[in-house]
Write a protein that holds these residues in place. Sequence first.
Motif, PDB file in Angstrom:
ATOM      1  N   ASP A 118      -3.185   9.478 -12.317  1.00 34.97           N
ATOM      2  CA  ASP A 118      -2.719  10.824 -11.999  1.00 34.97           C
ATOM      3  C   ASP A 118      -1.213  10.804 -11.703  1.00 34.97           C
ATOM      4  N   ALA A 119      -0.768   9.698 -11.099  1.00 32.21           N
ATOM      5  CA  ALA A 119       0.651   9.563 -10.752  1.00 32.21           C
ATOM      6  C   ALA A 119       1.443   8.877 -11.871  1.00 32.21           C
ATOM      7  N   GLU A 120       0.745   8.528 -12.943  1.00 29.22           N
ATOM      8  CA  GLU A 120       1.343   7.785 -14.064  1.00 29.22           C
ATOM      9  C   GLU A 120       2.039   6.520 -13.570  1.00 29.22           C
ATOM     10  N   LEU A 121       1.287   5.728 -12.800  1.00 30.30           N
ATOM     11  CA  LEU A 121       1.808   4.484 -12.237  1.00 30.30           C
ATOM     12  C   LEU A 121       0.875   3.335 -12.576  1.00 30.30           C
ATOM     13  N   THR A 122       1.363   2.114 -12.319  1.00 30.62           N
ATOM     14  CA  THR A 122       0.520   0.927 -12.479  1.00 30.62           C
ATOM     15  C   THR A 122       0.425   0.217 -11.134  1.00 30.62           C
ATOM     16  N   TRP A 123      -0.419  -0.800 -11.094  1.00 33.13           N
ATOM     17  CA  TRP A 123      -0.625  -1.541  -9.839  1.00 33.13           C
ATOM     18  C   TRP A 123       0.699  -2.083  -9.300  1.00 33.13           C
ATOM     19  N   ASP A 124       1.600  -2.485 -10.193  1.00 32.32           N
ATOM     20  CA  ASP A 124       2.861  -3.076  -9.745  1.00 32.32           C
ATOM     21  C   ASP A 124       3.738  -2.086  -8.984  1.00 32.32           C
ATOM     22  N   ASP A 125       3.485  -0.798  -9.177  1.00 31.79           N
ATOM     23  CA  ASP A 125       4.310   0.215  -8.516  1.00 31.79           C
ATOM     24  C   ASP A 125       3.915   0.445  -7.061  1.00 31.79           C
ATOM     25  N   ILE A 126       2.852  -0.226  -6.636  1.00 27.39           N
ATOM     26  CA  ILE A 126       2.302   0.021  -5.298  1.00 27.39           C
ATOM     27  C   ILE A 126       2.754  -1.069  -4.334  1.00 27.39           C
ATOM     28  N   ASP A 127       3.244  -0.662  -3.153  1.00 26.62           N
ATOM     29  CA  ASP A 127       3.779  -1.622  -2.184  1.00 26.62           C
ATOM     30  C   ASP A 127       2.756  -2.086  -1.150  1.00 26.62           C
ATOM     31  N   ALA A 128       1.727  -1.294  -0.915  1.00 29.20           N
ATOM     32  CA  ALA A 128       0.730  -1.666   0.096  1.00 29.20           C
ATOM     33  C   ALA A 128      -0.526  -0.834  -0.144  1.00 29.20           C
ATOM     34  N   VAL A 129      -1.648  -1.326   0.378  1.00 29.69           N
ATOM     35  CA  VAL A 129      -2.921  -0.611   0.217  1.00 29.69           C
ATOM     36  C   VAL A 129      -3.558  -0.424   1.596  1.00 29.69           C
ATOM     37  N   ILE A 130      -3.968   0.793   1.874  1.00 31.00           N
ATOM     38  CA  ILE A 130      -4.595   1.107   3.158  1.00 31.00           C
ATOM     39  C   ILE A 130      -6.016   1.598   2.867  1.00 31.00           C
ATOM     40  N   VAL A 131      -6.987   0.868   3.384  1.00 29.97           N
ATOM     41  CA  VAL A 131      -8.391   1.157   3.101  1.00 29.97           C
ATOM     42  C   VAL A 131      -9.053   1.737   4.345  1.00 29.97           C
ATOM     43  N   GLY A 132      -9.891   2.725   4.140  1.00 25.80           N
ATOM     44  CA  GLY A 132     -10.662   3.250   5.260  1.00 25.80           C
ATOM     45  C   GLY A 132     -12.115   3.389   4.883  1.00 25.80           C
ATOM     46  N   LYS A 133     -12.984   3.150   5.823  1.00 26.98           N
ATOM     47  CA  LYS A 133     -14.399   3.474   5.641  1.00 26.98           C
ATOM     48  C   LYS A 133     -15.055   3.483   7.011  1.00 26.98           C
ATOM     49  N   ALA A 134     -16.220   4.056   7.066  1.00 26.18           N
ATOM     50  CA  ALA A 134     -16.971   4.132   8.316  1.00 26.18           C
ATOM     51  C   ALA A 134     -17.704   2.805   8.528  1.00 26.18           C
ATOM     52  N   PRO A 135     -18.680   2.731   9.413  1.00 25.96           N
ATOM     53  CA  PRO A 135     -19.135   1.407   9.859  1.00 25.96           C
ATOM     54  C   PRO A 135     -19.493   0.458   8.726  1.00 25.96           C
TER      55      PRO A 135
END
Lengths: 147, 352, 387, 171
Positions: free
Chosen positions: C38-55
Amino acid sequence: MSAQAEVLQQAFTLGYTYTRTTGPVVGRFLTALRDRKIVGIKGSDGKVIVPPMEYDPVTAEELSEFVDLPDTGVVKTWAWVKHPRGKHLLDKPFAWAQIQIDGSDIPMIHMVDAGDESKMSTGMKVKVRWADETKGFITDIACFEPA
Amino acid sequence: MRDIAIVSFVQSDCVRDAGALNEVELIMPVIRKVLDNVGIQSAQDVDFTCSGSCDYLQGAAFAFVLGVDALGAVPPIKESHVEMDAAWALYEAVLKIRMGQADSALLYGFGKSSPGELPIVLSQQLDPYYLSPLWLDTVSSAALQARALLDSGKATEADMAEVVARSRKNAKSNPHAQLKGDVSVDELLAEPTYLSPLRKHDCCPISDGASAMIIATVEKAKEWGKPYAVLKGIDHRIESHHFGARDLTRSVSTEIAAKAAGVADGPVEVAEIYAPFSHQEIILKKALGLGDDTVINPSGGVLAGNQMMASGLSRVGEVANRIIKGEIKRGVAHATSGHALQQNLVAVLEGA
Amino acid sequence: MAELAAVVGIGQTKYQTKHKTVSIAGLVRDAALKALQDAELTWDDIDAVIVGKAPDMFEGMIMPELYLTDALGCNGKPMLRVHTAGSVGGSTAIVAASYVQSGMFKRILTVTYEKQSESNAMWALSNAQPFSVHLNAGAGGFFAPIIREYMRRTKAPSDAGIKVAVKDRLHGARNPLAHLQLPNITMKEVEESPMLWEPLRFLESCPSSDGACAMVIANEELAAQSPKKPAWIRGAAMRSEPTMYAGREEVSPQAGIDCAKDVYAQAGISNPRKDLDCAEVYVPFSWYEPMWLENLGFAEKGEGWKLTLEGATSLDDKGDIPWNCSGGVLCSNPIGASGMIRFAEAARQVRGDAGNHQVDGAKLALGHAYGGGAQFYAMWVVGSEKA
Amino acid sequence: MSDANKEALEPITGIESPVYLDYNFTAGQATARYLTKVKEGKLVGQRCPSCRNVYIPPRGACAACGVATTEEVELSNKATVQSFTIVHIPIPGNPIKPPYVIANLVPDGANISFLHLLSECKNEDVRIGMRVEAQWKDASEWTYAMENIKYFTPIDEPDVPAEEIGRLKDA
């Protein structure tokens, strides 16, 4: 202030039998195990990874090129479990090992039933001991044994 | 970017079994002390609160929810939680301060590992198809790493024993330590293996406990009129979950984090390293680029007591307290998560 | 002082009872990849990943981000895992935004998920330790008495809850990603659905879903270069209060009121009903719409149900303040992701990218999440303009 | 080939993964003290030294003030219904057959409610403000559990106005 209450202790089990869906890559590996075969997958750099990863650890590319492999390999590192824990699947002393399946580049972890620590060494050859009945689960490999 | 001051750090004693203390009862004393050190009353007096814990340690979903009971969170507070070591809660708070949404923060981590069989519980951190069904416990995966290190020639069993002997000796001056004393390398090497190549003493003990920290902008710390250490750099990195895709004899994620945090920008007098197994200290020392002039784990490190989910924050706190006391001017702290050092955080601290 | 940040990519899986053809990594990856595309990006364009989930107990995996790093292209990068109960999807988005707003990162990926079909959510949520001092009656057992108290205070007719159940399902029928697709649902059908926790009926409760939601958040400079319209983060806030304390106001918790005030102040909102064009609000049980209408300042105290019954919150009734145009939690509930879906759907609206559930000309939208016993809140306001 | 064999040849798409972990749980001090009293047939709350509110069951702290609670207060068997729900669906791990009433009950002398069963009355007669009383099991069956109270039953006392019940007060 009241007198000290008793210490209340009770054992309990936290558990559930999870129903997991595997997706195509993990499913392919487990299907092969049921057939008493091992498949790896080629990484972006062409190296063969076992068990197959869904995504390349360096490029994050989705991987899909499977490679049939034998059920033999070489121990890359190992650890000797003198006192198996209750949850461990072998109830006698055994080794954990990183095993590079012949024809692969990235090793997998499983157990080796070698009888005695003195029988274990880095670089030793091992082969799969298949479970009596296979069902498409990682424990279809009962363990490895010295080859 | 705004400098961050570490103003206060407190940890509870490492005990094998905190017995009849629930989460609140475990946390409350350290929260009380860390607030008293700064001269403030409750979480109401900081702008942000963040904690780290793990539901599975005590086997209850939402274990962290009870922690809020210890804070005095009425009226409501700005609060968050990471299902990680509280060192990452510190990181989240640093972001909040750097973006200007907070001038101060309270952080805490707590773990009651005693109710379960911790190494087996943590086997369920592994991928759910290939490894967790085998119950590959954390001692076993560490032992695989230790053998790889020994085979590579980068360390010997005597090097590992030396790490343990130093930990036990250093821990003698740490009132919170669980394991301490004088023991020689030869005595340690004479011990039988436990999970070969590891001996029992190569593995950290299991401890219950909690720790807490208060950080602030430098301006806020001055306003409080308290001495502080400055957090000069902090970074965290993760690497592949597939053991085979990693070089287990290195910690690449630590190397990247150390560079990003600026470890090499000055002399490192003290390093507090979260190495739950003796050989991991050797790997991490190298990854952090530390020489023999750095005093490693003067507290004894986690080999002397490991409060899961708090130990990483405590490493930062240990270094901060030495700087605050004026013992050192610059130090490094490290935290880890996952099997065989999969994820790592590095912080660089300096005097004001 | 904070750097400007904006949502430049959004990816969601289809929400459904069970995603049968993917692993957990595959599910999460699907949303993440769609956000990148959607952002027309690749994995290399990402500086960090923040994951969330419940228990972690939902899937029986401890700290699953350790396993997910390979699927999320995170190796060698920072990975953080947020868990703040049911509000986690919202909290995760806020923490992720702070990576950029702090000026420390340029562009990050954030992902939340739940694969509830791997276990039974009710089991995971109500699994009691020994010496439990509370009777266990499930989430509805906790919330139903609070709803009853709301009804007592406001004398709201039972129609209000039923209306929300219908309205959100009709909204959901416009959203191909929504789990429940009930385009022909009627008030009668909801009224006649089985009672679960009186006064809550089956069709007034959320489903249990598999699904993941991801966003790419970028700084001002990179957002400006983004191919699609960014959703600018105009305000973000979190609040917590204790689960139980003497005198706690459970119907309209103070933490929710304070959190809304905070986020409105940041976004320059004085009258939320007027100033906002739409809202995506965490409504797992129908009655929480009128309750949150009051808690969030869209209606006077005691009047929330009137807005609902008047159709003010309905896209189909051409209401002035549509709520949950995506169908909301009543249509799709992968718990760990549900909060982020609210935040992402708010962003879709102000990007003008919400398809058949688009609110015409939406410029300012609220995303809302709550969790636990309604003591944890996360909210953000996103806009089509920077300020 | 039998159907079973045919099925066995389908590719693997799912697995069953048992994850069972054993814990030896220790109740916290506050809970242990509370349940020790419950075993003696008494409901004993704790008072906050700061705001003076009485908590039941005590959690070791007044969550509002963030201070430890130690002063014990023995409470009445009588309580007021603060709110309630009628549960129509089975809950995993809960053996009671639906439909049944669970109510948020504020025992006399306490400032907070707990959930318990309400019985020996018509479900449709239950209302906010209703006065009820604990029905304890026979003393020989008492253990460290709230189930020592079978359920609460209505008593012939005037209803308490909702705003006076204490906790769910109008904001």
